[in-house]
Design a protein around this motif. Structure first.
Motif, PDB file in Angstrom:
ATOM      1  N   GLU A   1       0.839  -1.187   0.000  1.00  0.00           N
ATOM      2  CA  GLU A   1       0.000   0.000   0.000  1.00  0.00           C
ATOM      3  C   GLU A   1       0.875   1.238   0.000  1.00  0.00           C
ATOM      4  O   GLU A   1       2.018   1.222   0.440  1.00  0.00           O
ATOM      5  CB  GLU A   1      -0.968   0.010   1.178  1.00  0.00           C
ATOM      6  CG  GLU A   1      -0.316   0.052   2.537  1.00  0.00           C
ATOM      7  CD  GLU A   1      -1.328   0.003   3.661  1.00  0.00           C
ATOM      8  OE1 GLU A   1      -2.157   0.926   3.756  1.00  0.00           O
ATOM      9  OE2 GLU A   1      -1.275  -0.959   4.434  1.00  0.00           O
ATOM     10  N   ARG A   2       0.279   2.288  -0.515  1.00  0.00           N
ATOM     11  CA  ARG A   2       0.951   3.571  -0.552  1.00  0.00           C
ATOM     12  C   ARG A   2       0.064   4.580   0.156  1.00  0.00           C
ATOM     13  O   ARG A   2      -1.135   4.679  -0.122  1.00  0.00           O
ATOM     14  CB  ARG A   2       1.173   3.993  -1.994  1.00  0.00           C
ATOM     15  CG  ARG A   2       1.925   5.269  -2.096  1.00  0.00           C
ATOM     16  CD  ARG A   2       2.417   5.478  -3.492  1.00  0.00           C
ATOM     17  NE  ARG A   2       3.032   6.780  -3.520  1.00  0.00           N
ATOM     18  CZ  ARG A   2       3.031   7.555  -4.561  1.00  0.00           C
ATOM     19  NH1 ARG A   2       2.481   7.149  -5.672  1.00  0.00           N
ATOM     20  NH2 ARG A   2       3.599   8.719  -4.501  1.00  0.00           N
ATOM     21  N   VAL A   3       0.649   5.320   1.083  1.00  0.00           N
ATOM     22  CA  VAL A   3      -0.083   6.345   1.820  1.00  0.00           C
ATOM     23  C   VAL A   3       0.692   7.649   1.626  1.00  0.00           C
ATOM     24  O   VAL A   3       1.769   7.825   2.202  1.00  0.00           O
ATOM     25  CB  VAL A   3      -0.200   6.002   3.320  1.00  0.00           C
ATOM     26  CG1 VAL A   3      -0.930   7.097   4.062  1.00  0.00           C
ATOM     27  CG2 VAL A   3      -0.867   4.652   3.514  1.00  0.00           C
TER      28      VAL A   3
ATOM     29  N   TRP B   1       8.396  -3.884  -6.845  1.00  0.00           N
ATOM     30  CA  TRP B   1       7.135  -3.217  -6.516  1.00  0.00           C
ATOM     31  C   TRP B   1       7.326  -1.705  -6.457  1.00  0.00           C
ATOM     32  O   TRP B   1       6.536  -0.946  -7.020  1.00  0.00           O
ATOM     33  CB  TRP B   1       6.586  -3.747  -5.196  1.00  0.00           C
ATOM     34  CG  TRP B   1       5.561  -2.872  -4.560  1.00  0.00           C
ATOM     35  CD1 TRP B   1       4.328  -2.541  -5.053  1.00  0.00           C
ATOM     36  CD2 TRP B   1       5.680  -2.177  -3.315  1.00  0.00           C
ATOM     37  NE1 TRP B   1       3.674  -1.698  -4.182  1.00  0.00           N
ATOM     38  CE2 TRP B   1       4.486  -1.468  -3.112  1.00  0.00           C
ATOM     39  CE3 TRP B   1       6.678  -2.108  -2.356  1.00  0.00           C
ATOM     40  CZ2 TRP B   1       4.271  -0.688  -1.986  1.00  0.00           C
ATOM     41  CZ3 TRP B   1       6.453  -1.342  -1.230  1.00  0.00           C
ATOM     42  CH2 TRP B   1       5.262  -0.641  -1.056  1.00  0.00           C
ATOM     43  N   ARG B   2       8.381  -1.251  -5.783  1.00  0.00           N
ATOM     44  CA  ARG B   2       8.639   0.178  -5.670  1.00  0.00           C
ATOM     45  C   ARG B   2       8.875   0.804  -7.040  1.00  0.00           C
ATOM     46  O   ARG B   2       8.406   1.902  -7.318  1.00  0.00           O
ATOM     47  CB  ARG B   2       9.842   0.440  -4.761  1.00  0.00           C
ATOM     48  CG  ARG B   2       9.611   0.178  -3.277  1.00  0.00           C
ATOM     49  CD  ARG B   2       8.712   1.216  -2.631  1.00  0.00           C
ATOM     50  NE  ARG B   2       9.220   2.555  -2.740  1.00  0.00           N
ATOM     51  CZ  ARG B   2       9.919   3.174  -1.795  1.00  0.00           C
ATOM     52  NH1 ARG B   2      10.187   2.576  -0.653  1.00  0.00           N
ATOM     53  NH2 ARG B   2      10.340   4.414  -1.980  1.00  0.00           N
ATOM     54  N   ARG B   3       9.590   0.118  -7.911  1.00  0.00           N
ATOM     55  CA  ARG B   3       9.840   0.618  -9.266  1.00  0.00           C
ATOM     56  C   ARG B   3       8.517   0.730 -10.035  1.00  0.00           C
ATOM     57  O   ARG B   3       8.268   1.722 -10.709  1.00  0.00           O
ATOM     58  CB  ARG B   3      10.812  -0.295 -10.011  1.00  0.00           C
ATOM     59  CG  ARG B   3      11.205   0.270 -11.367  1.00  0.00           C
ATOM     60  CD  ARG B   3      12.243  -0.576 -12.075  1.00  0.00           C
ATOM     61  NE  ARG B   3      13.443  -0.656 -11.263  1.00  0.00           N
ATOM     62  CZ  ARG B   3      14.113  -1.789 -11.047  1.00  0.00           C
ATOM     63  NH1 ARG B   3      13.706  -2.916 -11.571  1.00  0.00           N
ATOM     64  NH2 ARG B   3      15.212  -1.786 -10.323  1.00  0.00           N
TER      65      ARG B   3
ATOM     66  N   ARG C   1       6.776   4.184 -11.518  1.00  0.00           N
ATOM     67  CA  ARG C   1       6.359   4.329 -12.918  1.00  0.00           C
ATOM     68  C   ARG C   1       4.881   4.696 -13.010  1.00  0.00           C
ATOM     69  O   ARG C   1       4.492   5.508 -13.828  1.00  0.00           O
ATOM     70  CB  ARG C   1       6.611   3.031 -13.677  1.00  0.00           C
ATOM     71  CG  ARG C   1       8.050   2.823 -14.009  1.00  0.00           C
ATOM     72  CD  ARG C   1       8.233   1.589 -14.843  1.00  0.00           C
ATOM     73  NE  ARG C   1       9.639   1.352 -15.079  1.00  0.00           N
ATOM     74  CZ  ARG C   1      10.173   0.181 -15.218  1.00  0.00           C
ATOM     75  NH1 ARG C   1       9.431  -0.906 -15.173  1.00  0.00           N
ATOM     76  NH2 ARG C   1      11.465   0.046 -15.420  1.00  0.00           N
ATOM     77  N   ALA C   2       4.069   4.094 -12.182  1.00  0.00           N
ATOM     78  CA  ALA C   2       2.632   4.396 -12.191  1.00  0.00           C
ATOM     79  C   ALA C   2       2.390   5.844 -11.784  1.00  0.00           C
ATOM     80  O   ALA C   2       1.514   6.516 -12.345  1.00  0.00           O
ATOM     81  CB  ALA C   2       1.882   3.447 -11.263  1.00  0.00           C
TER      82      ALA C   2
END
Length: 163
Positions: free
Chosen positions: A81-83, A152-154, A158-159
């Motif tokens: 997840e990204r917060v 995943w971080r890459r 990019r997204a």
């Protein structure tokens, strides 16, 4: 005898400590890069040291294959997840705990051997196929997991950039 009697308690405490590491964690790039940099070097160094012992080397390599497969399986079951600008992941607990527990159990056994046999009679670190197999599992597991986290971080970067 005291160490043998205390082993279940020690294993339980280690289990509880590892269990805490299976909760949501902040992704830190330097840790992931350290894993994908240091662990291959460590595996290659162990393999190089074991060139004169083909059966033990084979156990290290077999353990590395198993560990890599476990790492890939664990990263596929990890929650991401990204917060805001922070990245978090929740490791898949069962696989990580098994890998950690077999490593800790082997270390405790080696300590037990040292106490019962004495330091002079304890087998050398690289002479045990079981020890080297477990080292291969642990190193390759964490290598594959760190590589998965970097991937995943890459993909997230990019997204975000809209690529």
């Amino acid at each position: 005898m005291i160490l043998l009697a205390a082993s279940p308690l020690i294993m339980w405490r280690v289990y509880k400590r590892i269990q805490r590491l299976t909760v949501r964690q902040k992704s830190r790039l330097w840790r992931h890069w350290f894993g994908v940099t240091f662990l291959p070097v460590a595996l290659l160094a162990m393999a190089f040291m074991l060139m004169a012992k083909p059966p033990v080397l084979a156990c290290l390599l077999a353990g590395a294959a198993v560990g890599g497969a476990l790492g890939v399986a664990a990263i596929r079951r990890t929650g991401f997840e990204r917060v805001g600008s922070d990245y978090f992941y929740t490791p898949f607990a069962p696989i990580g705990m098994v890998v950690a527990m077999i490593f800790i159990a082997r270390v405790l056994y080696r300590v037990f051997e040292m106490f019962t046999l004495g330091p002079q009679q304890t087998p050398a670190f690289g002479s045990s196929p079981l020890t080297m197999g477990i080292m291969g599992v642990v190193a390759a597991y964490y290598l594959a997991y760190a590589a998965g986290l970097l991937r995943w971080r890459r993909a997230e970067a990019r997204a975000q950039d809209g690529r």
